[in-house]
Design a protein around this motif. Sequence first.
Motif, PDB file in Angstrom:
ATOM      1  N   THR A   6     -70.942 -33.731 -71.651  1.00  0.00           N
ATOM      2  CA  THR A   6     -70.895 -33.468 -70.217  1.00  0.00           C
ATOM      3  C   THR A   6     -69.750 -32.516 -69.895  1.00  0.00           C
ATOM      4  OG1 THR A   6     -69.531 -35.430 -69.826  1.00  0.00           O
ATOM      5  CG2 THR A   6     -71.927 -35.676 -69.591  1.00  0.00           C
ATOM      6  N   THR A  38     -67.075 -31.871 -66.903  1.00  0.00           N
ATOM      7  CA  THR A  38     -66.477 -32.473 -65.717  1.00  0.00           C
ATOM      8  C   THR A  38     -65.329 -31.616 -65.223  1.00  0.00           C
ATOM      9  OG1 THR A  38     -67.019 -34.694 -66.516  1.00  0.00           O
ATOM     10  CG2 THR A  38     -65.363 -34.530 -64.781  1.00  0.00           C
ATOM     11  N   ASP A  73     -71.020 -30.267 -64.433  1.00  0.00           N
ATOM     12  CA  ASP A  73     -72.053 -31.232 -64.058  1.00  0.00           C
ATOM     13  C   ASP A  73     -71.588 -32.089 -62.886  1.00  0.00           C
ATOM     14  OD1 ASP A  73     -73.745 -30.587 -66.345  1.00  0.00           O
ATOM     15  OD2 ASP A  73     -72.266 -31.644 -67.553  1.00  0.00           O
ATOM     16  N   ARG A  74     -70.281 -32.349 -62.865  1.00  0.00           N
ATOM     17  CA  ARG A  74     -69.731 -33.294 -61.891  1.00  0.00           C
ATOM     18  C   ARG A  74     -68.318 -32.867 -61.537  1.00  0.00           C
ATOM     19  NH1 ARG A  74     -68.347 -39.672 -63.094  1.00  0.00           N
ATOM     20  NH2 ARG A  74     -68.655 -40.470 -60.985  1.00  0.00           N
ATOM     21  N   LEU A  88     -64.815 -34.247 -59.802  1.00  0.00           N
ATOM     22  CA  LEU A  88     -64.049 -35.409 -59.355  1.00  0.00           C
ATOM     23  C   LEU A  88     -62.871 -34.922 -58.543  1.00  0.00           C
ATOM     24  CD1 LEU A  88     -63.953 -37.400 -62.734  1.00  0.00           C
ATOM     25  CD2 LEU A  88     -65.636 -37.581 -60.887  1.00  0.00           C
ATOM     26  N   HIS A 114     -66.443 -37.685 -55.340  1.00  0.00           N
ATOM     27  CA  HIS A 114     -67.067 -36.946 -56.436  1.00  0.00           C
ATOM     28  C   HIS A 114     -68.299 -36.238 -55.916  1.00  0.00           C
ATOM     29  CE1 HIS A 114     -69.664 -40.524 -56.531  1.00  0.00           C
ATOM     30  NE2 HIS A 114     -70.569 -39.738 -57.114  1.00  0.00           N
ATOM     31  N   GLU A 133     -71.966 -34.320 -57.536  1.00  0.00           N
ATOM     32  CA  GLU A 133     -72.799 -33.993 -58.685  1.00  0.00           C
ATOM     33  C   GLU A 133     -73.434 -32.616 -58.481  1.00  0.00           C
ATOM     34  OE1 GLU A 133     -72.956 -36.127 -61.211  1.00  0.00           O
ATOM     35  OE2 GLU A 133     -71.863 -37.733 -60.179  1.00  0.00           O
ATOM     36  N   ARG A 134     -73.257 -31.731 -59.465  1.00  0.00           N
ATOM     37  CA  ARG A 134     -73.907 -30.417 -59.452  1.00  0.00           C
ATOM     38  C   ARG A 134     -73.749 -29.711 -58.107  1.00  0.00           C
ATOM     39  NH1 ARG A 134     -75.549 -28.026 -64.313  1.00  0.00           N
ATOM     40  NH2 ARG A 134     -76.331 -29.620 -65.712  1.00  0.00           N
TER      41      ARG A 134
END
Length: 284
Positions: free
Chosen positions: A62, A64, A237-238, A240, A250, A252-253
């Motif tokens: 992933t 991040t 992808d994410r 934070l 957070h 997402e995308r």
Amino acid sequence: MRLRKGKRRQADDRAGADLRPQPPAGPPGLAVELRGVRRQYGRGAGTVHALAGVDLALPRGTFTAVMGPSGSGKSTFLQCAAGLDRPSAGSVRLGGTEITGMKENELTELRRSRLGFVFQAFNLLPSLTVEQNVLLPMRLAGRRQDRGRAAEVLAQVGLADKARRRPGELSGGQQQRVAVARALVTDPDVIFADEPTGALDTGTAAEVLGLLRHAVDTLGATVVMVTHDPAAAAWADRVLFLADGAFADHLERGTAEQIAARMTALTGRTRAMAGAGTGAGVAA
């Protein structure tokens, strides 16, 4: 990259049992796991709470991004997660290995053999060739310097013809590509990137971020990137968001515009709390 895991683990076995991954206590397949991580500096009224109880679990493969207002704890988070600094409390696991209680020499060996780093300032040695810079983690870990592997990762970052050059002969973008190749060469459990595009123009930054994205999507890498740039974070992808030493949100995308809007809102809330006298002192 995954096809080379066996070779890396054999090398780790030869290096000693202390570096062998232990069965993870938490969910399987996690590259990074922080539980109740706190980091404070100083004592009494002057105590600075850089991290105020961080819980995080990042799966392998992933990408991040970590963002936050100035002083939110981004740098401290990266340093604790990568074993560059020790938390005051809590647990950090990398690739299933508990690192919190490791001795300094064990942490050094783990960083050299199982982690990759990309920094804003490139951190290349000017006296070494591009190939020698890429192979440096293997050399420092006492492993055989695999020139074939160096050629492989240099080709992946588009620098197959630059192996004999020195950093001073390359552009800033090319130097950061060398840094990405160096981070990939040991097939690490995690690549930590600290403002990797901070010194690059927009076009060159996109090229470097594309390489990190490719490493995740095609090579199975895990990337954790601290950045202040919403356009850079949009490759992840994410995203934070840190505030006052803890994760507050957070996304997402998210697009660059969505990420920038979240940051603006978070910064506004943080300033309002500080103005009301409720914000805790934190470090960058």
